[in-house]
Design a protein around this motif. Structure first.
Motif, short mmCIF file in Angstrom:
data_model
loop_
_atom_site.label_atom_id
_atom_site.label_comp_id
_atom_site.label_asym_id
_atom_site.label_seq_id
_atom_site.Cartn_x
_atom_site.Cartn_y
_atom_site.Cartn_z
N SER A 117 9.12 5.09 9.37
CA SER A 117 8.87 4.98 8.02
C SER A 117 7.45 5.36 7.37
O SER A 117 7.06 5.49 6.47
CB SER A 117 8.95 3.57 7.47
N TYR A 118 6.53 5.61 8.45
CA TYR A 118 5.05 6.01 8.12
C TYR A 118 5.15 7.57 8.18
O TYR A 118 3.85 8.11 8.06
CB TYR A 118 4.17 5.45 9.40
N ARG A 151 5.61 2.68 -4.68
CA ARG A 151 5.13 3.45 -3.45
C ARG A 151 3.76 4.14 -3.65
O ARG A 151 3.39 4.66 -4.67
CB ARG A 151 6.56 4.49 -3.25
N LYS A 152 3.22 4.19 -2.64
CA LYS A 152 2.06 4.71 -2.46
C LYS A 152 2.23 6.48 -2.98
O LYS A 152 3.07 6.57 -2.43
CB LYS A 152 1.17 4.66 -1.26
N ASP A 168 3.47 8.28 0.26
CA ASP A 168 4.80 7.78 0.84
C ASP A 168 5.64 8.84 0.83
O ASP A 168 5.74 9.55 -0.16
CB ASP A 168 4.95 6.63 0.09
N TYR A 169 6.67 8.77 1.59
CA TYR A 169 7.76 9.74 1.62
C TYR A 169 8.71 9.77 0.33
O TYR A 169 9.22 10.65 0.21
CB TYR A 169 8.52 9.66 2.99
N SER A 189 3.87 1.25 3.07
CA SER A 189 4.17 2.21 2.26
C SER A 189 4.07 1.93 0.92
O SER A 189 4.23 2.69 -0.05
CB SER A 189 5.57 2.55 2.66
N SER A 190 3.94 0.63 0.44
CA SER A 190 4.03 0.14 -0.94
C SER A 190 2.89 -0.62 -1.21
O SER A 190 1.91 -1.06 -0.54
CB SER A 190 5.48 -0.47 -1.21
#
Length: 372
Positions: free
Chosen positions: A184-185, A247-248, A251-252, A277-278
């Motif tokens: 997730s990273y 989400r950043k 982020d994906y 991620s958020s």
């Protein structure tokens, strides 16, 4: 003076030797090859012949992957060993199950930390119903007796386990290798999918994993070649307290929006050095950035499904005059979205159809639905 310094240095060396100070291991051989990776940045695999491989996760955590009857090569005595192919996995990271399913390897998932009621993957619901997969307690409080009684050759955790160091330590003390996955990273959506190659290696299905990833990658490449639609998008959900989780920018999910031909409307987010991620912002800040967005996408994964616009506005009346609300461009993800890691290409395809105006009310998108 020089003589006294030399004597002191020699004495220090003798003292360290007597105390058992570790010496650098210079006996490890050179790898004979490497796993080819295109997008994944948080793991690597070095091969040592045909029956050994060194897995490195997040740049520091290492595991030695060995065939069941293979001896530990010289130079790797202190590296945790995972015997492959794995047969009894305790899966404490729910996003990984879908990758096992795509490899037809769910039979290897003997235990899970997610209850049947919390799964959105039909295959995992069926596995728990039939008893082929057993609930072995939440990740922070596993059923150690069950794991010892039936045996487990691998525990797959996500980074939440770092908040429960005693749990990981006990699992390892009992002899269970613990692999912490960082999919997730990954900054690129395909990096997250490319972890299927690792699980293919662990389950003896690497060729199938490589073929599946190549198909997904080609679909995403074709989508990324389309022209930008020029539409701005706000991806979010609202907490019970009325704050907004987004989400950043790195982020994906934000990258998926870009690959689908859109652009994030949330460009003024607070700096946050955490690995999450958020980021959580106040409703007023979200409204200021999202009021002119062309599309709103509500993330149902945590708060639950959203089907009626009036339910959204009941949570946040301030959003009633947002452009996307006025034009009917409010969408919601299906709750299975984040458990279906393998479906990244399908998610981006759905987004592209929305951004390009090709998704009307008669369409049945796979991962999203319109909020009416």
């Amino acid at each position: 003076m020089k003589r006294s310094v030399l004597i002191a240095a020699l004495a220090l060396c003798l003292l360290l030797s007597a105390c058992g100070a570790p010496k650098p291991d210079r006996t490890a051989p050179e790898p004979t090859g490497h796993m080819a990776l295109e997008y994944a940045e948080n793991f690597s695999v070095d091969y040592y012949g045909d029956d050994a491989a060194l897995l490195t996760v997040a740049g520091s955590e290492q595991y030695l992957l060995l065939e069941h009857d293979a001896a530990i090569p010289q130079g790797f005595a202190d590296v945790p060993v995972i015997r492959c192919p794995v047969e009894q996995v305790y899966l404490a990271s729910s996003s990984v199950a879908d990758l096992f399913a795509q490899l037809d390897a769910l039979g290897c998932v003997r235990f899970t930390s997610t209850k049947a009621s919390d799964w959105r993957l039909p295959a995992m619901q069926e596995a728990l119903s039939s008893g082929s997969t057993l609930y072995a307690g939440k990740f922070s409080a596993p059923d150690y007796e069950l794991l010892l009684e039936q045996g487990s050759d691998l525990v797959v955790e996500n980074t939440m386990i770092f908040h429960e160091p005693a749990t990981r330590e006990k699992l390892e003390t009992l002899g269970f290798p613990v692999l912490v996955e960082y999919s997730s990273y990954e900054p690129h959506p395909l990096g997250r999918v490319e972890w299927i190659k690792l699980y293919g290696l662990l389950t003896g299905r690497l060729a199938e994993a490589e073929a599946f990833f190549a198909e997904q990658a080609e679909t995403v490449r074709q989508l990324s070649a389309v022209e930008n639609t020029g539409r701005t998008v706000a991806f979010f959900y609202i907490t019970p307290s009325g704050a907004v989780v987004v989400r950043k920018s790195a982020d994906y999910v934000t990258r998926m929006i870009e690959l689908a031909g859109g652009a994030s409307a949330l460009t003024d987010l607070p700096e946050d050095d955490s690995a999450l991620s958020s980021v959580t912002i106040q409703m007023e800040s979200f409204y200021a950035q999202a009021k002119d967005a062309d599309v709103l996408i509500y993330n149902s994964t945590v708060p639950g499904d959203l089907t009626r616009l009036e339910d959204l506005l009941a949570q946040a009346p301030l959003l009633s005059d947002c452009r996307a609300v006025q034009t009917g461009e409010v969408w919601c993800t299906e709750q299975s979205m984040f458990q279906q890691t393998s479906a990244t290409a399908g998610m981006i395809t759905d987004m592209h159809r929305i951004f390009s105006g090709e998704a009307d009310d008669t369409d049945r998108l796979q991962f999203m639905h319109r909020v009416k």
